[in-house]
Write a protein that holds these residues in place. Sequence first.
Motif, mmCIF file in Angstrom:
data_model
loop_
_atom_site.group_PDB
_atom_site.id
_atom_site.type_symbol
_atom_site.label_atom_id
_atom_site.label_comp_id
_atom_site.label_asym_id
_atom_site.label_seq_id
_atom_site.Cartn_x
_atom_site.Cartn_y
_atom_site.Cartn_z
ATOM 1 N N UNK A 6 0.844 -1.206 0.000
ATOM 2 C CA UNK A 6 0.000 0.000 0.000
ATOM 3 C C UNK A 6 0.881 1.259 0.000
ATOM 4 N N UNK A 7 1.980 1.215 0.756
ATOM 5 C CA UNK A 7 2.889 2.359 0.793
ATOM 6 C C UNK A 7 3.605 2.508 -0.555
ATOM 7 N N UNK A 65 18.054 5.634 7.095
ATOM 8 C CA UNK A 65 17.559 5.490 8.472
ATOM 9 C C UNK A 65 16.808 4.176 8.654
ATOM 10 N N UNK A 66 15.889 3.890 7.733
ATOM 11 C CA UNK A 66 15.074 2.691 7.888
ATOM 12 C C UNK A 66 15.832 1.429 7.478
ATOM 13 N N UNK A 67 17.069 1.600 7.051
ATOM 14 C CA UNK A 67 17.959 0.463 6.816
ATOM 15 C C UNK A 67 18.946 0.319 7.973
ATOM 16 N N UNK A 68 18.724 1.110 9.040
ATOM 17 C CA UNK A 68 19.495 0.950 10.256
ATOM 18 C C UNK A 68 20.645 1.921 10.455
ATOM 19 N N UNK A 69 20.872 2.828 9.521
ATOM 20 C CA UNK A 69 21.968 3.783 9.666
ATOM 21 C C UNK A 69 21.528 4.962 10.527
ATOM 22 N N UNK A 104 13.403 3.298 -3.356
ATOM 23 C CA UNK A 104 12.332 3.174 -2.368
ATOM 24 C C UNK A 104 11.394 2.026 -2.712
ATOM 25 N N UNK A 105 11.029 1.903 -3.973
ATOM 26 C CA UNK A 105 10.101 0.834 -4.359
ATOM 27 C C UNK A 105 10.733 -0.535 -4.143
ATOM 28 N N UNK A 106 12.012 -0.662 -4.464
ATOM 29 C CA UNK A 106 12.698 -1.933 -4.223
ATOM 30 C C UNK A 106 12.765 -2.211 -2.722
ATOM 31 N N UNK A 107 13.157 -1.218 -1.952
ATOM 32 C CA UNK A 107 13.245 -1.388 -0.510
ATOM 33 C C UNK A 107 11.914 -1.866 0.063
ATOM 34 N N UNK A 108 10.828 -1.213 -0.329
ATOM 35 C CA UNK A 108 9.511 -1.596 0.202
ATOM 36 C C UNK A 108 9.093 -2.988 -0.246
ATOM 37 N N UNK A 109 9.560 -3.415 -1.409
ATOM 38 C CA UNK A 109 9.201 -4.759 -1.889
ATOM 39 C C UNK A 109 9.893 -5.848 -1.079
ATOM 40 N N UNK A 110 10.928 -5.488 -0.341
ATOM 41 C CA UNK A 110 11.679 -6.469 0.444
ATOM 42 C C UNK A 110 11.593 -6.206 1.952
ATOM 43 N N UNK A 111 10.800 -5.242 2.344
ATOM 44 C CA UNK A 111 10.737 -4.801 3.740
ATOM 45 C C UNK A 111 9.851 -5.707 4.576
ATOM 46 N N UNK A 112 10.383 -6.282 5.654
ATOM 47 C CA UNK A 112 9.553 -7.116 6.531
ATOM 48 C C UNK A 112 8.548 -6.267 7.325
ATOM 49 N N UNK A 127 9.860 3.356 12.151
ATOM 50 C CA UNK A 127 10.176 3.329 10.726
ATOM 51 C C UNK A 127 8.914 3.630 9.923
ATOM 52 N N UNK A 128 7.780 3.160 10.402
ATOM 53 C CA UNK A 128 6.501 3.431 9.740
ATOM 54 C C UNK A 128 6.269 4.935 9.627
ATOM 55 N N UNK A 129 6.492 5.650 10.714
ATOM 56 C CA UNK A 129 6.300 7.098 10.724
ATOM 57 C C UNK A 129 7.305 7.778 9.793
#
Length: 153
Positions: A6-7, A65-69, A104-112, A127-129
């Motif tokens: 959805x995101x 950030x949402x990849x942990x950095x 971003x689209x690739x990241x979201x396609x693999x994001x748990x 991370x959602x926010x």
Amino acid sequence: MNEAQRIQALFTDLYHGHPWIDVTLEDTLSRITAEQANQRPLKNGNTIWEIVNHIIAWRENVLKRVQGEVLETPSNNYIEKVEDVSEEAWQQTLETLETTQKQWLYFLSTFPEADFEKEYPVNKHSYYKHIHGIIQHDAYHLGQIVLLTKMVK
């Protein structure tokens, strides 16, 4: 459809789809020349180009950030004067924006899904926010760009 999908749809719509606001980054920016992008119609305001570079930098920042950095935001908040104002440089800027879209689209396609609840340690936001925040950031600056396009010649 899960939440990450959805995101992804929100990212896609705002970039080049059919968002509720009825304007997209790609369509709006594709009609702007390098000369227009570098004009400063408001004395103390930013140029369209500076805003696009700011969007790119924040997309990259939040993705890291949402990849942990953990990152330090620069004091200029990613607003810098553009040095190379050629049409080629403008096209490269637009390509860089498109690259961030693909990232971003690739990241979201693999994001748990469970990782949406993780917190960024600096501000304690989930991370959602952060992810929704970058979409809101894009929409906010797209509005500025739309107004500036009415002011440049």
